[in-house]
Scaffold this motif. Structure first.
Motif, mmCIF file in Angstrom:
data_model
loop_
_atom_site.group_PDB
_atom_site.id
_atom_site.type_symbol
_atom_site.label_atom_id
_atom_site.label_comp_id
_atom_site.label_asym_id
_atom_site.label_seq_id
_atom_site.Cartn_x
_atom_site.Cartn_y
_atom_site.Cartn_z
ATOM 1 N N THR A 1 -9.261 6.382 -0.451
ATOM 2 C CA THR A 1 -9.167 5.854 -2.051
ATOM 3 C C THR A 1 -7.644 5.013 -1.235
ATOM 4 O O THR A 1 -6.880 5.920 -0.421
ATOM 5 C CB THR A 1 -8.508 7.184 -3.169
ATOM 6 O OG1 THR A 1 -9.625 7.230 -3.074
ATOM 7 C CG2 THR A 1 -8.153 6.688 -3.486
ATOM 8 N N LEU A 2 -7.168 3.706 -1.797
ATOM 9 C CA LEU A 2 -6.238 3.392 -1.660
ATOM 10 C C LEU A 2 -5.484 3.071 -2.661
ATOM 11 O O LEU A 2 -6.290 3.151 -3.552
ATOM 12 C CB LEU A 2 -6.176 1.913 -0.347
ATOM 13 C CG LEU A 2 -7.410 1.920 0.264
ATOM 14 C CD1 LEU A 2 -8.017 0.489 0.551
ATOM 15 C CD2 LEU A 2 -6.967 2.698 1.123
ATOM 16 N N ARG B 1 0.800 -1.189 -0.269
ATOM 17 C CA ARG B 1 -0.349 0.121 0.075
ATOM 18 C C ARG B 1 1.186 1.226 0.197
ATOM 19 O O ARG B 1 1.837 1.404 0.552
ATOM 20 C CB ARG B 1 -1.026 -0.228 1.284
ATOM 21 C CG ARG B 1 -2.196 0.867 1.119
ATOM 22 C CD ARG B 1 -2.783 0.665 2.572
ATOM 23 N NE ARG B 1 -1.677 1.926 2.895
ATOM 24 C CZ ARG B 1 -2.013 1.199 4.711
ATOM 25 N NH1 ARG B 1 -2.340 0.451 4.944
ATOM 26 N NH2 ARG B 1 -1.772 1.701 6.089
ATOM 27 N N VAL B 2 1.085 2.236 -1.333
ATOM 28 C CA VAL B 2 1.469 2.766 -1.349
ATOM 29 C C VAL B 2 0.628 4.441 -0.714
ATOM 30 O O VAL B 2 2.192 5.298 -0.008
ATOM 31 C CB VAL B 2 1.769 3.305 -3.057
ATOM 32 C CG1 VAL B 2 2.237 4.884 -2.913
ATOM 33 C CG2 VAL B 2 2.813 2.450 -3.000
ATOM 34 N N THR B 3 -0.149 4.411 -0.786
ATOM 35 C CA THR B 3 -0.789 5.007 -0.419
ATOM 36 C C THR B 3 -2.388 5.403 0.085
ATOM 37 O O THR B 3 -2.888 3.777 -0.145
ATOM 38 C CB THR B 3 -0.768 6.980 -0.288
ATOM 39 O OG1 THR B 3 -1.561 7.812 -0.247
ATOM 40 C CG2 THR B 3 -1.745 6.724 -2.292
ATOM 41 N N GLU B 4 -3.109 5.933 1.278
ATOM 42 C CA GLU B 4 -4.577 5.404 1.801
ATOM 43 C C GLU B 4 -4.344 7.377 2.038
ATOM 44 O O GLU B 4 -4.067 8.008 2.742
ATOM 45 C CB GLU B 4 -4.293 5.124 2.865
ATOM 46 C CG GLU B 4 -6.182 4.882 3.499
ATOM 47 C CD GLU B 4 -6.233 5.786 4.513
ATOM 48 O OE1 GLU B 4 -7.546 6.148 5.067
ATOM 49 O OE2 GLU B 4 -6.308 6.598 5.042
ATOM 50 N N CYS B 5 -5.577 8.022 1.479
ATOM 51 C CA CYS B 5 -5.848 9.251 1.907
ATOM 52 C C CYS B 5 -7.562 8.892 1.570
ATOM 53 O O CYS B 5 -8.194 8.157 1.146
ATOM 54 C CB CYS B 5 -6.176 10.245 0.362
ATOM 55 S SG CYS B 5 -6.189 11.686 0.974
ATOM 56 N N ARG B 6 -8.463 9.524 2.777
ATOM 57 C CA ARG B 6 -9.961 9.267 3.640
ATOM 58 C C ARG B 6 -10.162 11.039 4.032
ATOM 59 O O ARG B 6 -9.632 12.296 4.583
ATOM 60 C CB ARG B 6 -9.741 9.062 4.222
ATOM 61 C CG ARG B 6 -10.670 8.814 5.166
ATOM 62 C CD ARG B 6 -12.077 7.888 6.482
ATOM 63 N NE ARG B 6 -12.935 7.727 6.994
ATOM 64 C CZ ARG B 6 -13.231 6.150 7.715
ATOM 65 N NH1 ARG B 6 -12.776 5.977 8.305
ATOM 66 N NH2 ARG B 6 -14.258 6.542 7.605
#
Length: 467
Positions: free
Chosen positions: A175-176, A164-169
């Motif tokens: 978005t994963l 997992r490079v990034t997670e934005c909420r």
């Protein structure tokens, strides 16, 4: 990135839009644009008509990017552009959009989302969730731990060698982005932003989360949007769509994002809707809404895409092909069904990592770790608080470092000489790692300004000292 590619790839090359319309009307095609009309029947299966999204030019009956195009869903740079040969490579991109209706994730559901094997695995996976539980308790717990969807998806894909490079909420919009471990060092930028559109822009229950991802020299814009529902708010949806495209894809410029009455996503493409409407179902059922509201079945969950050849000045190297576009009807926990799209897009085969590590030797825990790496001059010129992390070789996400050390603060002008690369020597004194983290590790160079790893070392072993 090689000098030739930097010269010709100026900006976004590919765009994908994960769309959750959440409307209760049928969708028809009017002059190549989306038009939302009052449903003739409140729950009839034929109350929604599949549509094809075209651009402003209607000389032909289909979009030149549509999968029905005889030459495939691709778009290329003009033939009269400069003739320069560059190595190219094809990468696979899998996109999933899923409105989970505040349901918690389970291992059984997550396992069904990803059915690919080692031979047909994608290179990048982008997941856009909507309506992830965002109640007060969830918001508080989210400050110290990930939501259940992020946790279980990360664990599942980690077993398949994805990181997992990034997670934005943004409230319930999550978005994963995952990348194959072998390609981590080929990332060059991962940047996120978001836009609230709920309650006149003050609340993020509606809005969009966007990422710009550069890998192997190709920049991809990815937008996960959840728009205002109901037929009577058509104009508000059009305004939201225009604002999202203007901010996230056009750098604040209009760039064709404005919408006329009844028109949306002009210039975008979509695969054929060869699956049943994905909304609204009774929970845990294959039956469409039988509640008092009797919402009309609709294709509210969509994946749109476009190619941007004007941002690339080489002929024949820029292609994006839609391979599959389907729903996952067997997942009935939500009142929506997930929708998946798979693409193959053109990247560049001569893209070497911006940071290269020398071979790292095995060592005994508690001894000094000596390592060396070379950094490209363009990284040296960036004012960024970068760091090198020690990660388990089988890491699932970039949050799992067990130790880190800051990189040197580059002196002004350090990257201005004729050398393209700068050699760096570093030491971590008395490195000690807990046995619970395993014995195999890698070094990863993390760029703060670019938001992603720029280089990764070989795997090395840290053993426990003999008693």
């Amino acid at each position: 990135m090689s000098t030739s590619i930097r010269q010709f790839a100026r900006s976004i090359l590919y765009c994908c839009f994960l769309l959750n319309l959440f409307i209760t009307s049928r969708v028809t095609c009017a002059d190549g644009a989306i038009e939302f009309c009052e449903a003739e029947s409140e729950c009839a299966m034929d109350s929604v008509t599949p549509n094809e999204i075209n651009d402003d030019h209607h000389e032909e009956s289909h979009n030149p990017l549509s999968p029905s195009d005889e030459e495939g869903s691709s778009q290329m740079a003009n033939d009269n552009r400069e003739q320069v040969q560059v190595p190219v490579r094809k990468l696979k991109l899998q996109i999933l959009t899923f409105n989970v209706a505040c349901r918690e994730a389970t291992s059984e559901v997550v396992e069904k989302l990803f059915t690919f094997g080692d031979e047909d695995a994608p290179d990048l996976i982008v997941i856009g969730f909507q309506e992830v539980s965002a109640g007060p308790i969830s918001r508080i717990s989210g400050m110290v731990t990930w939501d259940s969807w992020t946790t279980l998806v990360t664990s599942n894909l980690g077993k398949r060698r994805f990181v997992r490079v990034t997670e934005c909420r943004l409230v319930g919009i999550v978005t994963l982005i995952f990348c194959r471990r072998e390609l981590l060092a080929n990332l060059q930028r991962v940047q996120a932003t978001w836009l609230r559109t709920g309650f006149w822009g003050y609340w993020g229950n509606k809005g969009a989360v966007a990422h710009h991802v550069t890998i192997c020299g190709a920049e991809i814009a990815l937008v996960n949007a959840h728009l205002t529902p109901q037929t009577e708010f058509l104009q508000k949806r059009l305004e939201e769509q225009a604002a999202i495209l203007k901010l996230h894809l056009n750098g604040g410029r209009d760039g064709g994002a404005k919408s006329k009455q009844g028109a949306a996503f002009v210039g975008w493409s979509e695969g054929d809707l060869n699956f049943a409407p994905t909304y609204k179902f009774n929970p845990n059922s294959d039956v469409y809404d039988t509640s008092s509201k009797r919402r009309a079945p609709a294709w509210t969950d969509r994946v749109l895409f476009k190619c941007c050849p004007d941002n690339f000045s080489l002929p024949g190297a820029l292609t994006m092909e839609l391979m599959t576009y389907r729903s996952l009807p067997f997942l009935s926990e939500s009142d929506h069904r997930p929708v998946m799209a798979e693409f193959v897009f053109q990247a560049f085969g001569d893209e070497e990592p911006l940071v290269n590590f020398d071979k790292v030797s095995d060592l005994v825990s508690g001894t000094d770790l000596h390592f060396a790496y070379t950094v490209h001059a363009q990284i040296v010129d960036e004012d960024s608080a970068d760091w090198v992390g020690i990660y388990p070789a089988e890491m699932n996400s970039l949050d799992e470092y067990v130790y880190y050390t800051w990189t040197p603060r580059w002196q002004d002008g350090a990257g201005d000489d004729d050398a393209d690369w700068l050699q760096v020597m570093s030491t971590i004194p008395s490195l000690t790692v807990a046995p619970s983290t395993g014995t195999k590790f890698v070094l990863v160079y993390m760029s703060a300004s670019r938001g992603c790893p720029l280089g990764m070392s070989n795997s090395f072993e840290v053993t426990t000292p003999m008693p």
